[in-house]
Design a protein around this motif. Structure first.
Motif, short mmCIF file in Angstrom:
data_model
loop_
_atom_site.label_atom_id
_atom_site.label_comp_id
_atom_site.label_asym_id
_atom_site.label_seq_id
_atom_site.Cartn_x
_atom_site.Cartn_y
_atom_site.Cartn_z
N ASP A 31 1.09 -0.85 0.38
CA ASP A 31 -0.05 -0.42 0.18
C ASP A 31 1.00 1.24 0.27
OD1 ASP A 31 -1.00 -0.77 3.48
OD2 ASP A 31 0.84 -0.49 2.72
N LEU A 34 8.40 3.06 -1.25
CA LEU A 34 9.39 4.42 -1.52
C LEU A 34 10.67 3.85 -1.38
CD1 LEU A 34 7.83 2.36 1.73
CD2 LEU A 34 9.06 5.31 3.00
N TYR A 36 15.06 3.98 -1.06
CA TYR A 36 16.23 4.38 0.04
C TYR A 36 17.28 4.68 -1.25
CZ TYR A 36 13.53 3.88 4.11
OH TYR A 36 12.31 4.56 5.22
N PHE A 46 16.09 8.07 3.96
CA PHE A 46 14.55 7.22 3.22
C PHE A 46 15.19 8.90 1.95
CE2 PHE A 46 10.47 7.78 2.21
CZ PHE A 46 10.11 9.80 2.21
N PHE A 89 18.22 1.79 -3.37
CA PHE A 89 16.86 0.75 -2.58
C PHE A 89 15.06 1.10 -3.19
CE2 PHE A 89 19.57 -2.28 -1.30
CZ PHE A 89 20.38 -1.57 -1.03
N SER A 93 5.59 -1.34 1.24
CA SER A 93 5.12 -1.78 2.56
C SER A 93 3.39 -2.73 2.23
CB SER A 93 5.19 -0.85 3.59
OG SER A 93 3.79 0.26 2.85
N SER A 95 1.19 -4.51 5.51
CA SER A 95 0.54 -4.84 7.58
C SER A 95 2.43 -4.62 8.11
CB SER A 95 0.72 -6.13 7.41
OG SER A 95 -0.31 -6.97 6.97
N TYR A 96 2.58 -2.80 7.47
CA TYR A 96 3.85 -2.33 8.65
C TYR A 96 5.05 -2.68 8.65
CZ TYR A 96 -0.18 -0.28 11.09
OH TYR A 96 -1.69 -0.08 11.50
N GLN A 97 5.19 -3.35 7.43
CA GLN A 97 6.48 -4.06 7.23
C GLN A 97 7.32 -4.06 5.28
OE1 GLN A 97 8.43 -8.68 6.13
NE2 GLN A 97 7.17 -8.36 8.33
N LEU A 98 8.09 -3.85 5.49
CA LEU A 98 8.65 -3.08 4.50
C LEU A 98 9.62 -4.36 3.82
CD1 LEU A 98 10.67 0.00 5.02
CD2 LEU A 98 8.27 -0.49 3.90
N PHE A 100 13.07 -4.92 0.74
CA PHE A 100 13.30 -3.90 0.25
C PHE A 100 13.44 -4.83 -1.22
CE2 PHE A 100 14.35 -0.54 2.17
CZ PHE A 100 14.32 -0.73 3.73
N GLY A 101 14.13 -3.87 -2.44
CA GLY A 101 14.50 -4.87 -3.76
C GLY A 101 16.07 -5.04 -3.18
N LYS A 102 17.07 -5.53 -3.74
CA LYS A 102 18.12 -5.38 -4.39
C LYS A 102 19.17 -4.60 -4.05
CE LYS A 102 19.00 -10.40 -5.16
NZ LYS A 102 18.77 -11.49 -6.25
N TYR B 35 17.55 -5.14 11.15
CA TYR B 35 17.02 -5.03 9.41
C TYR B 35 18.50 -6.55 9.98
CZ TYR B 35 13.05 -3.65 8.03
OH TYR B 35 12.18 -2.57 7.31
N GLN B 41 22.25 -8.18 -1.68
CA GLN B 41 20.94 -8.32 -1.10
C GLN B 41 20.20 -6.96 -0.50
OE1 GLN B 41 19.19 -10.63 -1.85
NE2 GLN B 41 21.47 -11.45 -2.48
N GLY B 42 18.86 -6.99 -0.33
CA GLY B 42 18.63 -6.01 -0.01
C GLY B 42 18.11 -6.01 1.82
N TYR B 101 6.68 4.86 7.55
CA TYR B 101 7.91 4.42 7.05
C TYR B 101 9.54 4.76 6.49
CZ TYR B 101 3.92 1.42 6.76
OH TYR B 101 2.53 0.25 7.22
#
Lengths: 110, 114
Positions: A31, A34, A36, A46, A89, A93, A95-98, A100-102, B35, B41-42, B101
């Motif tokens: 939803d 971002l 970074y 960010f 990156f 997000s 459910s409050y979890q991010l 990330f891509g590589k 994290y 990797q991310g 976020y």
């Protein structure tokens, strides 16, 4: 299963030109999205975000575009500057979890 | 505003040893994250705290990893015993709340397990 994909490990762009970094995702429950930026030996910083209900968000030289039907977002940097050289990156997000891509390493050549 | 502080910056240990990382988040930030970022990797979320309570530890290898956030401020992450595949940068981040976020990350601790 990689839910956020950045298929280009690296990108080189001339100073003053546009940099376009791409990101694809598979989870339709995301939803918020971002970007970074990360310099060596530092934590990610960010940069810009976009809600899933929008298709564009702009902040100075940085614009993020979201295409929900294609499950694709992109970051445009115009004009590119040598200080923009970093790893970028994409993150999404749910459910409050991010997640990330590589990352994509951007090199801006003076 | 002071950033997120982490220590140590680097750590080299032998496999099967234990190690601990420390994080001090930005003052007033209720949510704290650990994290793991493996080379190439991310970052991958290990655990998320809201004040001093755990709200998400679904990706934490609980047989060897543990974390706590005493008094809802500082946090420590421990690995015991370490494995070669634990070699990574461990990043701590904080945010005002769970729905915010725009995390602020620390510089991380680079762990090498030999």
């Amino acid at each position: 299963d990689q839910q956020v994909k950045q298929n280009s490990p690296s990108l080189s762009v001339q100073e003053g030109r546009i940099s376009i970094l791409n990101c694809d995702y598979t989870n339709s429950m995301f939803d918020y999205f971002l970007w970074y930026k990360k310099y060596p030996a530092e934590g990610p910083t960010f940069l810009i975000s976009i809600s899933s209900i929008k298709d564009k968000n702009e902040d100075g030289r940085f614009t993020v575009f979201l295409n929900k039907s294609a499950k694709h977002l992109s970051l445009h940097i115009v004009p590119s500057q040598p200080g923009d050289s970093a790893v970028y990156f994409c993150a999404a997000s749910s459910s409050y979890q991010l997640t990330f891509g590589k990352g994509t390493k951007l090199s801006v050549i003076p | 505003e002071a950033g997120v502080a982490q220590s140590p910056r680097y750590k080299i240990i032998e496999k099967r040893q234990s190690v601990a990382f420390w994080c001090n988040p930005i003052s007033g930030h209720a949510t704290l994250y650990w994290y793991q970022q493996i080379l190439g990797q991310g970052p991958k979320l290990l655990i998320q705290f809201q004040n001093n309570g755990v709200v998400d530890d679904s990706q934490l290898p609980k047989d060897r990893f543990s974390a706590e956030r005493l008094k809802g401020v500082d946090s420590t992450l421990k690995i015991q015993p370490a494995k070669l595949e634990d070699s990574a940068v461990y990043l701590c981040a904080s945010s005002l709340s769970r729905g915010n976020y725009g995390y602020t990350f620390g510089s991380g601790t680079r762990l090498t397990v030999v």
